[in-house]
Design an enzyme around this catalytic site. Structure first.
Site, PDB file in Angstrom:
ATOM      1  N   SER A 220       4.708   8.508  -1.673  1.00 29.00           N
ATOM      2  CA  SER A 220       4.806   7.072  -1.440  1.00 29.00           C
ATOM      3  C   SER A 220       5.400   6.412  -2.681  1.00 29.00           C
ATOM      4  O   SER A 220       4.878   6.587  -3.781  1.00 29.00           O
ATOM      5  CB  SER A 220       3.425   6.479  -1.142  1.00 29.00           C
ATOM      6  OG  SER A 220       2.892   7.033   0.035  1.00 29.00           O
ATOM      7  N   ALA A 223       7.935  -0.098  -2.938  1.00 26.92           N
ATOM      8  CA  ALA A 223       9.090  -0.801  -2.379  1.00 26.92           C
ATOM      9  C   ALA A 223      10.276   0.123  -2.155  1.00 26.92           C
ATOM     10  O   ALA A 223      11.215  -0.226  -1.426  1.00 26.92           O
ATOM     11  CB  ALA A 223       9.497  -1.944  -3.308  1.00 26.92           C
ATOM     12  N   GLY A 225      10.129   2.967  -0.614  1.00 28.52           N
ATOM     13  CA  GLY A 225       9.944   3.760   0.590  1.00 28.52           C
ATOM     14  C   GLY A 225       9.134   5.019   0.365  1.00 28.52           C
ATOM     15  O   GLY A 225       8.183   5.045  -0.427  1.00 28.52           O
ATOM     16  N   GLY A 251      -1.266   3.028   2.559  1.00 34.16           N
ATOM     17  CA  GLY A 251      -0.926   4.434   2.383  1.00 34.16           C
ATOM     18  C   GLY A 251      -1.689   5.327   3.345  1.00 34.16           C
ATOM     19  O   GLY A 251      -1.171   6.349   3.822  1.00 34.16           O
ATOM     20  N   ASP A 252      -2.918   4.943   3.650  1.00 36.96           N
ATOM     21  CA  ASP A 252      -3.732   5.712   4.593  1.00 36.96           C
ATOM     22  C   ASP A 252      -3.178   5.567   6.013  1.00 36.96           C
ATOM     23  O   ASP A 252      -3.126   6.535   6.773  1.00 36.96           O
ATOM     24  CB  ASP A 252      -5.181   5.237   4.542  1.00 36.96           C
ATOM     25  CG  ASP A 252      -5.719   5.204   3.121  1.00 36.96           C
ATOM     26  OD1 ASP A 252      -5.369   6.103   2.335  1.00 36.96           O
ATOM     27  OD2 ASP A 252      -6.472   4.266   2.784  1.00 36.96           O
TER      28      ASP A 252
END
Length: 316
Positions: A220, A223, A225, A251-252
């Site tokens: 991750s 910004a 991507g 993120g999860d």
């Protein structure tokens, strides 16, 4: 079915405030209470997509009971390991520009018996799940090798494992060969011990962790991507975001989207980016439902330009 393991869950209280002023009385404009912890959030996002999921987690005290109740109401099957300590409560303050201030409690200290029972519960609960997602920090009382033990046992049983953790817990687990790891840029830089400034440096760091045991790396990059490095190749993707309301649990949600779509290849990356982009536009740690997703707006490139600089370079 996707089974999640969250060794250090939490009850998350989120308050939206006009501004964050030290020493002042802050009056929230909105508040919400959610079951929290990285694996818990993955289960919530999976359930929101109407896919079966079971959350295995240690729970104690009134906060633990409320977590189980809230998860059940969201369609998550809960398998709880009762512990003597009280499950932690975390507080998040969100400002109008999306700035997030978090106060995370340490959580209870698990005994050796509780640790062993948690591992055994994962083994007995896993009934041929598509994936086991082991996520988050380790609570006090669990050694850094705990995730390595879990990954090894799961692989012996024939299950695929996605691991989302950091620090020594991540590096110690690599030798057990998790099928997927999901670090952010800072966690990846820490794992390889050097700063990451370009997309190429992220890709090389991901390949290094693959050489140390990870099957695939889903990085991750905020910004910038996400970057997927696997046996199928290197893929970079981005998704447009109109307004960032909260990045808690985004993120999860992204990991959930990746696993829901099969957990491999560019199609899964598209799903991951769509889920993550939708999540940051929701309040608190709310998880997106199918109507929130815009996979058609996601852009994925194979073999991206590796000299592309990161907007926020990551230091170890």
């Amino acid at each position: 079915m996707i089974l999640t393991v969250t060794p250090n869950p939490s009850l998350d209280r989120t308050y939206e405030v006009p501004s964050l002023d030290r020493g002042a009385v802050l009056r929230a404009t909105r508040d919400r209470v959610d079951p929290g912890g990285k694996g818990v959030n993955v289960s919530r996002a999976v359930a929101a997509a109407r896919v079966l999921t079971t959350a295995v987690l240690p729970l104690g005290g009134a906060p633990g009971a409320l977590i189980a109740e809230l998860l059940g109401a969201q369609g998550v099957d809960v398998t709880a390991v009762t512990v003597a300590g009280q499950t932690r409560s975390n507080v998040t303050l969100v400002e109008p520009d999306g700035t997030v201030t978090k106060i995370n409690a340490p959580g209870p200290e698990l005994t050796a018996e509780e640790s062993a029972l948690l591992l055994e519960t994962v083994r007995t609960t896993a009934d041929a799940p598509a994936w086991i997602a082991a996520c988050g920090s380790l609570p006090r009382g669990l050694p850094p090798e705990w995730y390595a033990d879990l990954v090894a046992r799961a692989r012996e049983a024939g299950a695929k494992v996605a691991l989302d953790t950091s620090g020594t817990a991540l590096t110690a687990a690599l030798a057990a060969r998790p099928d997927l790891i999901k670090p952010n840029a800072s966690e990846l830089a820490q794992a390889v011990g050097r700063p990451l400034v370009t997309l190429g440096e992220v890709a090389r760091a991901a390949q290094e962790l693959r050489s140390r045991g990870a099957g695939a790396v889903l990085a991750s990059l905020g910004a910038d991507g996400q970057l997927l490095v696997s046996a199928e190749g290197t893929f970079h993707g981005t998704a447009p975001v109109a307004v960032v309301r909260s990045d808690i649990g985004a993120g999860d949600a992204s990991l959930a989207g990746f696993l829901i779509a099969g957990g491999t290849g560019p199609e899964a990356l598209v799903s991951a980016l769509a889920h993550g982009a939708a999540a940051v536009q929701l309040s608190g740690s709310a998880m997106p439902v199918p109507a929130d997703l815009r996979p058609e707006a996601v852009h994925v490139t194979e073999n991206p330009p590796l000299d592309l600089p990161l907007s926020a370079p990551a230091a170890p």
